[in-house]
Design a protein around this motif. Structure first.
Motif, mmCIF file in Angstrom:
data_model
loop_
_atom_site.group_PDB
_atom_site.id
_atom_site.type_symbol
_atom_site.label_atom_id
_atom_site.label_comp_id
_atom_site.label_asym_id
_atom_site.label_seq_id
_atom_site.Cartn_x
_atom_site.Cartn_y
_atom_site.Cartn_z
ATOM 1 N N SER A 91 -10.065 1.517 -6.393
ATOM 2 C CA SER A 91 -10.025 0.260 -5.703
ATOM 3 C C SER A 91 -9.225 0.011 -4.881
ATOM 4 C CB SER A 91 -9.977 -0.928 -6.902
ATOM 5 O OG SER A 91 -8.518 -0.945 -7.447
ATOM 6 N N PHE A 92 -9.584 -1.032 -3.891
ATOM 7 C CA PHE A 92 -8.657 -1.355 -2.649
ATOM 8 C C PHE A 92 -7.403 -1.731 -3.272
ATOM 9 C CE2 PHE A 92 -6.978 -2.904 1.320
ATOM 10 C CZ PHE A 92 -7.547 -2.133 2.109
ATOM 11 N N PRO A 93 -5.965 -1.168 -2.734
ATOM 12 C CA PRO A 93 -4.801 -1.518 -2.902
ATOM 13 C C PRO A 93 -4.676 -3.153 -2.905
ATOM 14 C CG PRO A 93 -4.409 0.054 -1.473
ATOM 15 C CD PRO A 93 -5.879 -0.217 -1.601
ATOM 16 N N ASP A 94 -3.890 -3.886 -3.788
ATOM 17 C CA ASP A 94 -3.589 -5.158 -4.010
ATOM 18 C C ASP A 94 -2.321 -5.415 -2.842
ATOM 19 O OD1 ASP A 94 -5.482 -5.868 -5.939
ATOM 20 O OD2 ASP A 94 -4.016 -5.683 -7.401
ATOM 21 N N LEU A 95 -2.827 -6.209 -1.963
ATOM 22 C CA LEU A 95 -1.940 -6.577 -0.786
ATOM 23 C C LEU A 95 -1.927 -7.933 -0.720
ATOM 24 C CD1 LEU A 95 -2.859 -3.714 1.492
ATOM 25 C CD2 LEU A 95 -0.887 -3.704 0.172
ATOM 26 N N GLY A 96 -1.054 -8.432 0.385
ATOM 27 C CA GLY A 96 -1.098 -9.737 0.703
ATOM 28 C C GLY A 96 0.140 -10.391 0.476
ATOM 29 N N PHE A 97 0.029 -11.822 0.271
ATOM 30 C CA PHE A 97 1.205 -12.573 0.156
ATOM 31 C C PHE A 97 1.105 -13.465 -1.112
ATOM 32 C CE2 PHE A 97 -0.062 -11.950 4.619
ATOM 33 C CZ PHE A 97 1.059 -11.587 5.097
ATOM 34 N N ALA A 98 2.252 -14.258 -1.510
ATOM 35 C CA ALA A 98 2.392 -15.153 -2.654
ATOM 36 C C ALA A 98 3.237 -16.291 -2.274
ATOM 37 C CB ALA A 98 3.057 -14.336 -3.919
ATOM 38 N N GLU A 99 2.776 -17.488 -2.498
ATOM 39 C CA GLU A 99 3.585 -18.653 -2.223
ATOM 40 C C GLU A 99 4.797 -18.743 -2.941
ATOM 41 O OE1 GLU A 99 3.097 -23.345 -1.701
ATOM 42 O OE2 GLU A 99 1.647 -22.445 -3.038
ATOM 43 N N GLU A 100 6.120 -18.895 -2.291
ATOM 44 C CA GLU A 100 7.162 -19.199 -2.845
ATOM 45 C C GLU A 100 7.618 -18.234 -3.429
ATOM 46 O OE1 GLU A 100 7.979 -22.959 -4.016
ATOM 47 O OE2 GLU A 100 7.172 -23.866 -2.059
ATOM 48 N N ASP A 101 6.994 -16.864 -3.606
ATOM 49 C CA ASP A 101 7.288 -15.703 -4.647
ATOM 50 C C ASP A 101 7.075 -14.467 -3.719
ATOM 51 O OD1 ASP A 101 8.084 -14.481 -6.828
ATOM 52 O OD2 ASP A 101 6.411 -15.323 -8.080
#
Length: 188
Positions: free
Chosen positions: A146-156
């Motif tokens: 599965s595609f790697p989990d990437l991205g951003f997280a609010e205030e974390d």
């Protein structure tokens, strides 16, 4: 006297991947340079077993089981462009001069190749029953599932992760190796 064949497993200190560059049916597998999985948090191996039951004479006669899949789930604290290129494909390029340097991972429809790779994880020294020893798990031939989990997280912090399926090597049939070392050794 041989080492005991059981141990506690505490923590994970390091994990590295290496691109599988050759797996000849009648030879030895070869791997590219080791790439650190930065900030390794977890390395979880699971598997699926397919069970077939033979029935007759109004009862159970036999059972047969085979491994249908071995899978690994990895979470790590830092995103690595080199890891992404090794497990998904694409290219990493560096450009610019200080103070405007940049490094970029670019994935295109032609470079999304999902190449096979090896993954090895290790406990810290003393993360096993043997004082000064360690424990390694090696998955010899993986492909991203599965595609790697990437991205951003609010205030974390955003934790990166990937999942891959194992295949046996053509050259020797190995899927997974678990090794207890009397004296801790680095991933190789």
């Amino acid at each position: 006297m041989p080492l005991q064949r059981f141990t506690r497993v505490y923590g994970i200190q390091d994990a590295k991947i290496a691109p599988l560059t050759a797996d000849p049916a009648s030879g030895t597998p070869t791997y590219g340079a080791l790439i650190d999985v930065p900030g390794i948090k977890s390395f979880e191996v699971s598997g699926d077993i397919e069970v077939k039951t033979l029935r007759g004479d109004n009862g159970k006669l036999a059972t047969n089981a085979t491994i249908s899949n071995i899978q690994v789930q990895v979470t790590h604290a830092k995103v690595s462009l080199d890891v992404l290129a090794a497990i998904v494909g694409g290219t990493v390029t560096d450009s610019g001069t200080t103070p405007a340097q940049k490094t970029a991972w670019d994935l295109t429809k032609d470079t999304a190749t999902f190449p096979p790779f090896k993954l090895e994880g290790v406990t810290p020294a003393n993360g096993v029953d043997l004082i000064g020893g360690d424990y390694h798990t090696v998955l010899h031939k993986l492909t991203l599932s599965s595609f790697p989990d990437l991205g951003f997280a609010e205030e974390d912090f955003r934790i990166a992760s990937f999942t891959a399926d194992a295949d046996p090597l053509l050259s020797n049939g190995k899927w997974i190796s678990a090794v207890i070392n009397e004296t801790a050794v680095a991933i190789s």
